[in-house]
Design a protein around this motif. Structure first.
Motif, short mmCIF file in Angstrom:
data_model
loop_
_atom_site.label_atom_id
_atom_site.label_comp_id
_atom_site.label_asym_id
_atom_site.label_seq_id
_atom_site.Cartn_x
_atom_site.Cartn_y
_atom_site.Cartn_z
N ASP A 1 -11.88 -4.68 3.02
CA ASP A 1 -11.96 -3.02 2.92
C ASP A 1 -11.74 -2.70 1.45
N SER B 1 0.90 -1.24 -0.27
CA SER B 1 0.04 -0.08 -0.04
C SER B 1 0.95 1.38 -0.04
N GLU C 1 -2.80 -6.69 0.68
CA GLU C 1 -2.78 -5.47 1.10
C GLU C 1 -2.14 -4.38 -0.19
N ASN D 1 -7.42 -5.74 1.67
CA ASN D 1 -7.56 -4.28 1.64
C ASN D 1 -7.26 -3.80 0.33
N LEU D 2 -8.38 -3.27 -0.53
CA LEU D 2 -8.37 -2.53 -1.74
C LEU D 2 -8.37 -1.23 -1.76
N GLY D 3 -8.44 -0.56 -0.58
CA GLY D 3 -9.29 0.73 -0.48
C GLY D 3 -8.27 1.84 -0.87
N GLY D 4 -8.92 2.99 -1.34
CA GLY D 4 -8.31 4.04 -1.82
C GLY D 4 -7.59 4.11 -3.17
N ASN D 5 -8.05 3.06 -4.27
CA ASN D 5 -7.74 3.07 -5.70
C ASN D 5 -8.69 3.64 -6.44
N SER E 1 -3.91 -1.42 -0.71
CA SER E 1 -4.76 -0.03 -0.51
C SER E 1 -3.68 1.23 -0.98
N TYR E 2 -4.42 2.38 -1.17
CA TYR E 2 -3.82 3.64 -1.56
C TYR E 2 -2.71 3.70 -2.63
N ASN F 1 -13.40 3.51 -3.63
CA ASN F 1 -12.99 3.02 -5.13
C ASN F 1 -14.48 3.58 -5.80
#
Length: 351
Positions: free
Chosen positions: A141, A67, A89, A113-117, A91-92, A145
């Motif tokens: 997470d 991330s 992980e 966690n794949l958040g913030g892409n 993310s971002y 997205n």
């Protein structure tokens, strides 16, 4: 840059280079060590993408942390061949394209966690259905997205071990499926900042272990409902910025674990139930911008731990109860835009 000579360490099993200032293009060939089980490059300034053959390079990878590394491109469909993965992980970063349904073949996956892409999906968010094959999931997470889909009923078939489901700010539409109530071990549910409509399903009352419940900033209608009161371990409830109407449940005062109540910017029209005075550990109470009426009950003087109380933009009438002066921890108090009358009680001078 990360020196290519690292690839000569053929016995290496764990490589942690997180929280540094490595830069340059990510060259997966430097990880050409078949014994690697753990790779962490989180929080560097690398560039590049995940190659289609990453699972051939890392056949034994179990934990993959990448991330905040400026990754671009897509998540390769062949990720399914990393069959030992338990933690992924990503993310971002700047990942794009569809979240692949092949993630469902990672049957040992526990944390994703794949958040913030900038990842997307089809209208039915079918990747969620594929993830029901992973029976050991504890954290999912997908926040921040632009998924632009609807929560499928199959989300209720996700792992019974699931503790956190985080999907805030994903442009999710439609209803919250009743099947969400099957996720009986959830501690944290965050669906805030979406375009959800309809009412809060009564099956939410089945989530008896829930500690944080966040549906703020959606388009939900209907009542808060007594089923919320079954959540006896609830610490924080965020239902603000919706279109909820009706009364505040009297039984809310029975959830003595509550620390924060956020119900501002709705259409609630009841009085404040005196039972809220039971919440002696409550720190934040926000009922602002509703249509609430009646007297401010003297029982609010029992909220000894409270630091913020916002009751502004309502229709409260009569006087300010003198008991409010006993709230010695209060740092923020707003009673503006109501119909309060009379004098400000002397007890407030000691606050």
């Amino acid at each position: 840059e990360i020196p290519k000579e690292i690839s000569h360490l053929i016995e290496l099993e764990e490589l942690d280079l997180a929280d540094n200032s490595f830069n340059g293009r990510l060259d997966m060939d430097i990880f050409n060590m078949s014994g690697l089980r753990v790779v962490s490059l989180t929080n560097n300034t690398l560039s590049g993408n995940l190659p289609p053959n990453m699972c051939s390079i890392l056949p034994n990878i179990e934990r993959f942390y990448m991330s905040f590394t400026n990754l671009v491109g897509t998540i390769p469909y062949s990720i399914s061949k990393c069959s030992k993965l338990t933690i992924l992980e990503l993310s971002y970063n700047k990942l794009t394209g569809l979240i692949p349904n092949s993630l469902g073949y990672l049957t040992h996956l526990q944390y994703l966690n794949l958040g913030g892409n900038n990842l997307t999906s089809d209208l039915s968010l079918s990747f969620l259905t594929s993830l029901t094959n992973s029976r050991n999931f504890t954290v999912l997470d997908i926040s921040l997205n632009p998924l632009n889909g609807m929560l499928p009923a199959s989300m209720g078939n996700l792992s019974t071990y699931l503790r956190k489901f985080i999907a805030n700010s994903c442009k999710i539409q439609g209803l919250i499926p009743n099947e969400v109530g099957n996720l009986s071990n959830l501690l944290f549910l965050d669906l805030s900042g979406n375009n959800l409509v309809g009412s809060i399903p009564t099956t939410i009352g089945n989530l008896r272990n829930l500690q944080r419940f966040n549906l703020s900033n959606n388009k939900l209608t209907g009542f808060v409902g007594d089923h919320i009161c079954k959540l006896q371990r609830l610490g924080d409830i965020y239902l603000d910025q919706n279109r909820l109407s009706g009364s505040l449940p009297n039984c809310l005062g029975n959830i003595t674990s509550l620390r924060e109540i956020h119900l501002g910017s709705n259409k609630l029209s009841s009085n404040i139930p005196p039972s809220l005075g039971n919440l002696q550990d409550l720190v934040v109470l926000d009922l602002s911008s509703n249509n609430m009426v009646g007297l401010l009950p003297p029982e609010i003087g029992n909220l000894k731990a409270i630091t913020k109380m916002d009751l502004s933009m309502n229709q409260f009438s009569n006087g300010i109860p003198r008991e409010i002066g006993g709230l010695q921890n209060l740092a923020h108090l707003s009673l503006r835009h109501n119909k309060l009358q009379g004098s400000i009680p002397d007890s407030m001078r000691t606050m």
